[in-house]
Write a protein that holds these residues in place. Structure first.
Motif, PDB file in Angstrom:
ATOM      1  N   GLU A 127      19.773 -26.833  78.236  1.00 35.18           N
ATOM      2  CA  GLU A 127      20.756 -26.456  77.208  1.00 35.18           C
ATOM      3  C   GLU A 127      20.260 -26.804  75.812  1.00 35.18           C
ATOM      4  N   TYR A 130      17.876 -24.123  74.458  1.00 37.59           N
ATOM      5  CA  TYR A 130      18.537 -22.893  74.003  1.00 37.59           C
ATOM      6  C   TYR A 130      19.272 -23.117  72.686  1.00 37.59           C
ATOM      7  N   GLU A 131      19.979 -24.244  72.583  1.00 34.60           N
ATOM      8  CA  GLU A 131      20.707 -24.535  71.346  1.00 34.60           C
ATOM      9  C   GLU A 131      19.744 -24.659  70.171  1.00 34.60           C
ATOM     10  N   ALA A 153      23.148 -21.193  76.467  1.00 37.19           N
ATOM     11  CA  ALA A 153      23.396 -22.636  76.400  1.00 37.19           C
ATOM     12  C   ALA A 153      24.818 -23.005  76.820  1.00 37.19           C
TER      13      ALA A 153
END
Length: 193
Positions: A127, A130-131, A153
């Protein structure tokens, strides 16, 4: 509250490396917030001692590297991230941190993105990757790509707070697109992106 909780955790189990590392990180953050240089230096020194005491604890290396990064000791921070990767070579979050470090310390967008993409290849459930990549895409002005990354995310968020943060980032990107299209405005991009 966090200081009290971590102190209690370390008191109950003084040989728990992650609790101790989190305590040190919290001590550092509090010292940093009030600008207490002596306590900041003590926290950094304590991190080095913790690394010696717990040489196989990735969390200790990672949090110490984050502290050094915030103190603009970039080479030392990167060295600790690399050592942590030697211990846990499949830890994608460490690569994301190294990518952020490349961006912050050298302004090297290409290297930063490369490291974060490598992290996502290593762990498609990262996550944080992706963030972070979504935020870079926002800064580049690639709003649609950023939204795609935030959408990846969101289902990976571990807490409601993280999820709310990700939805906020996504909605902000959507708002930028809407304003741009509605008013025919070219949205700015960050320099060097």
């Amino acid at each position: 509250k966090a200081i009290v909780d971590f102190n209690k955790a370390v008191q109950l189990n003084p040989n728990h490396p992650i609790a101790y590392a989190q305590k040190l990180f919290t001590d550092y953050r509090c010292a940093s917030m009030i600008g207490d240089v002596t306590k900041i230096n003590t926290a950094i020194s304590d991190f080095y001692e913790a690394i010696e005491k717990y040489p196989k604890c990735v969390e200790t290396y990672s949090l110490a590297a984050q502290v050094l990064n915030s103190q603009e000791q970039f080479k030392e921070a990167d060295s600790l991230y690399k050592k942590a990767l030697e211990i846990d070579p499949q830890n994608a979050n460490l690569l994301v941190h190294r990518g952020l470090l490349a961006l912050q310390s050298r302004g090297d967008v290409e290297e930063g993105v490369k490291l974060i993409e490598k992290a996502l290849e290593m762990d498609e459930l990262c996550e944080f990757g992706y963030e972070t990549l979504g935020t870079i895409e926002v800064q580049k002005g690639n709003w649609k790509r950023a939204i795609e990354l935030y959408n990846k995310a969101i289902p990976l968020a571990n807490t409601e707070l993280e999820m709310a943060h990700l939805f906020g980032l996504k909605e902000a990107a959507l708002a930028q697109i809407t304003v741009s299209q509605k008013f025919g405005i070219q949205l700015p991009q960050m320099m060097g992106m």
